[in-house]
Scaffold this motif. Sequence first.
Motif: not given
Length: 332
Positions: A179-186, A211-230
């Motif tokens: 919804e934040d992304y749509l706000e930019l578009k609008e 999936a929604k962001f991928a369809d827009e061609g937005v690349v997803l950067q992942s933080y907490r990829s390793l879940r802080d070791g948890k």
Amino acid sequence: MSMSMSMSMSSSSSSSLSNPPTLTLRNGLKHPVIGFGTYKVGVIPASASSAVASGGPNAVERTAEECVSDALDVGYRFIECAQFYANESEVGKAIAKSGVERTDLFICSKVWTTTIEQGPQAIEEQLKKTLADLGTDYVDLYLIHWPVPGKHVEAYKTLEKLADQGKIKGIGVSNYAWEDYLELKENGVKNLPLVNQIEINPFLYRKNTIAKFADEGVVLQSYRSLRDGKAFDDPTILKIAESHGRSAAQILGRWCVQKGFVYIPKSVKKERMVENSKVFDFELTEAEMNELDSLTTPDAIETFVSLYRKCVNRDTSKDGTLDGVKMTITGD
């Protein structure tokens, strides 16, 4: 469907940490699929939960300069930074000492909520400070750190103007709900975000949003990829790790890159930096990927939504309130 199927990923037979596969962003920029994260490296920011619990910002095990020097020595070339991390000057020292050419680096930074709230001039001044601290004339990516209610659209348009000046090669966002992304578009944004940096791992895999962001061609950067070791002792992770003769961290990292996300591990220990990077020489089976995909629970989605509501006003004059906060967002 993984994002890698809808975006251009290139690699060479001699692919290594210093020459990793890349994702081609919508503007043609080549984005390394692995980078070194600098959050809580050398310093814990004052409003980070761990700092609040202990009464203030703390120096941690090693300086950011030492850690980033190790990361560059190991071969990391994408360095993920932020105003909020409070260590960009230390990162800059490490870069200067490394001897690595600027053209061989990919640097991303983010502008914090307090500056976003203060408006365009404050954002421009902060970018000048970030560039000076990092010792560079430009950043490859500059992101809005949180979609501050009533302020983030103006902030994004400010980044568009700064990009026209050559100080930013690409513009992106972080922690944006759909919804934040749509706000930019609008609101007439012309150059839509190239990336969105959000938490992504098998325990918070928001398939619908991704999936929604991928369809827009937005690349997803992942933080907490390793879940802080948890999640290193999770039975599913351990079972798959054992079958491949790999560590839990390497399974989580491989899942991330195999899905087509940008993987940003962080460690203050050089041996872990090396371990975390070894994700390009094996592959998870379709059954293993599906098993990992299924680890996200409804409770995890609810926790995410609560955290989003708590953080979009963080450190601003409206911190602690829900003033302007979107109460209905796409959670999954």
